[in-house]
Design an enzyme around this catalytic site. Sequence first.
Site, short mmCIF file in Angstrom:
data_model
loop_
_atom_site.label_atom_id
_atom_site.label_comp_id
_atom_site.label_asym_id
_atom_site.label_seq_id
_atom_site.Cartn_x
_atom_site.Cartn_y
_atom_site.Cartn_z
N SER A 35 0.81 -1.22 0.00
CA SER A 35 0.00 0.00 0.00
C SER A 35 0.84 1.27 0.00
CB SER A 35 -0.96 0.02 1.20
OG SER A 35 -1.71 -1.15 1.22
N ARG A 36 1.98 1.19 -0.63
CA ARG A 36 2.86 2.36 -0.79
C ARG A 36 3.44 2.90 0.52
NH1 ARG A 36 2.80 0.18 -4.86
NH2 ARG A 36 2.46 1.03 -6.92
#
Length: 556
Positions: free
Chosen positions: A545-546
């Site tokens: 999720s970055r």
Amino acid sequence: MWNLARKSRIMTCLSTAHHSSLPPIFNASNLRNPSRSPRSPLSKLSPFSPYLSLSLSPSLVLPSYLTTNSTANKSTRLSAQGFLLPSSSLAIRSFCSKGSGRMGDRVIQNPDSISYLGQREAAEIDELLMGPLGFSVDQLMELAGFSVATSIAEVYKAGEYNRVLAICGPGNNGGDGLVAARHLHHFGYKPVVCYPKRTPKPLYSGLVTQIESLSIPFLSVEDLPSDLSKDFDILVDAMFGFSFHGTPRPPFDDLIQRLVSLRHYDQAHQKSPVIVSVDIPSGWHVEEGDMGGEGIKPDMLVSLTAPKLCAKKFCGPHHFLGGRFVPPSIVDKYNLRLPPYPGTAMCVRIGKPPKIDISALRENYISPELLEERVEADPIHQFRKWFDDAVAAGLKEPNAMALSTVGKQGKPSSRMVLLKGIDKDGFVWYTNYESRKARELSDNSHASLLFYWEGLNRQVRVEGSVQKVSDEESEQYFHSRPRGSQLGAIVSKQSTVVPGRHVLHQQYKELEEKFSDGSMIPKPKHWGGYRLQPELFEFWQGQQSRLHDRWFSSHL
Ligand SMILES: NC(=O)C1=CN([C@@H]2O[C@H](COP(=O)(O)OP(=O)(O)OC[C@H]3O[C@@H](n4cnc5c(N)ncnc54)[C@H](O)[C@@H]3O)[C@@H](O)[C@H]2O)[C@H](O)CC1
Ligand SMILES: [K+]
């Protein structure tokens, strides 16, 4: 110190280096791949930077590697490193030297030029393979199922498409499905198998035992959810292959209908699992295809040995060929035109890949965390640790790095070069002292290096100032190179224009003759090394999720 900023976990550590404790000089100079020049635009498809947010309008786009005997555009010319002078048009041309449709090893095939087999021919080939050609069905099935699994893994990454249902029929097509499920398990997928009509032969019971030993669940048709869309990401259709006749009998009629009804799901804009058909979309006529137009519409078809006639009607986005076992006698007898398999791959794409929405290309990185307490105090030690990991992971050219320089005009330029050593004083590479990068480095000694290790989800940035290495050091390294590379360095006048590739070949040949007695090839004056003394490091470990991990370290 942990800090959430820019959607990333940032760890900052200021360290002073204790160079005396460094291990002896690390030498990356033995990392060589003769077939892939790191400077070739194809050798390293540049990774998308995880934070690339600039909209860069290219002020200079140079087409590369144009055929020198091309009659298409006589005004284009090739330089020593393959750059072309802009001709009247700045259109990007083919990356190949003969316009063959090849992209490196990956061959994009025109589907019309490929052979398709009828049902009788397919069965005949099967008999030949397992008769006079000495194969056993177990062997071929293993290779077939393995190529199905590798085709799937090439398109549908396990991180996103994890839950697989393999629906296996009573014949060899079903066996391919069982083998594929086993390999998918080893590739990190979570397969489940539905195998309603088991064949009581040792080959099949062996495959079942192998699957059971991996704790891969078997589900009966009754246990399957009526709506397959919620529980699975990939449905492997391994019900029928080239021996299918007539209309499907129970329970396969119902199973096929469940796959067909997923299309309606898709049309209602719901997320629907992808369908991967093995050899033939089950229920399709082997030669005529989906005759009533109401059959399965797979997203991927993996043809085995050679595509069957029905594959001409396949309109899904991913058509692959697997079964890398066809001997030349079969190719000759059936006049088969098939795409070559790239490198060591077990599958090859047929036809063009679908148009990709670039904005939708993303990986969800799953990697171990970069923990502060595990990071080496000295960033050079940390770099070596990661470099060793990249080597151990078998990554190609782990020493390839993007070198960015900025000349007098303040305009940056980047290119891939190969790291050839790292020691207490910095990072070393060799190049042509008359190239653009060399000119820019003499104007401005500040430069940055970027390593990207795909597969490990890691990136390292190194910034610092650059000096030439001593002449002795360059001499020493030059003479350690293969003689071909030594000659190439003499011939190659980087960033200059030459009339054509033939000129380079001619000069190379002359030098080859001159030094054919094995005498020492003198290092040209225009060739030597650079060393970047690091002032700043950033270690980047991609996370889900970055929420990536970064370790930033100054090194002064
Ligand atoms: N040389 C290769 O390329 C290899 C391909 N392999 C795979 O093998 C299949 C062909 O296998 P085969 O056992 O000959 O046939 P099928 O799997 O297609 O199915 C036969 C099976 O199905 C029954 N059946 C036929 N029609 C119907 C019907 N209408 N309803 C219900 N059942 C039906 C039939 O009775 C048999 O029991 C090929 O496509 C590849 O996938 C090998 O694995 C490796 C070599
Ligand atoms: K099938």
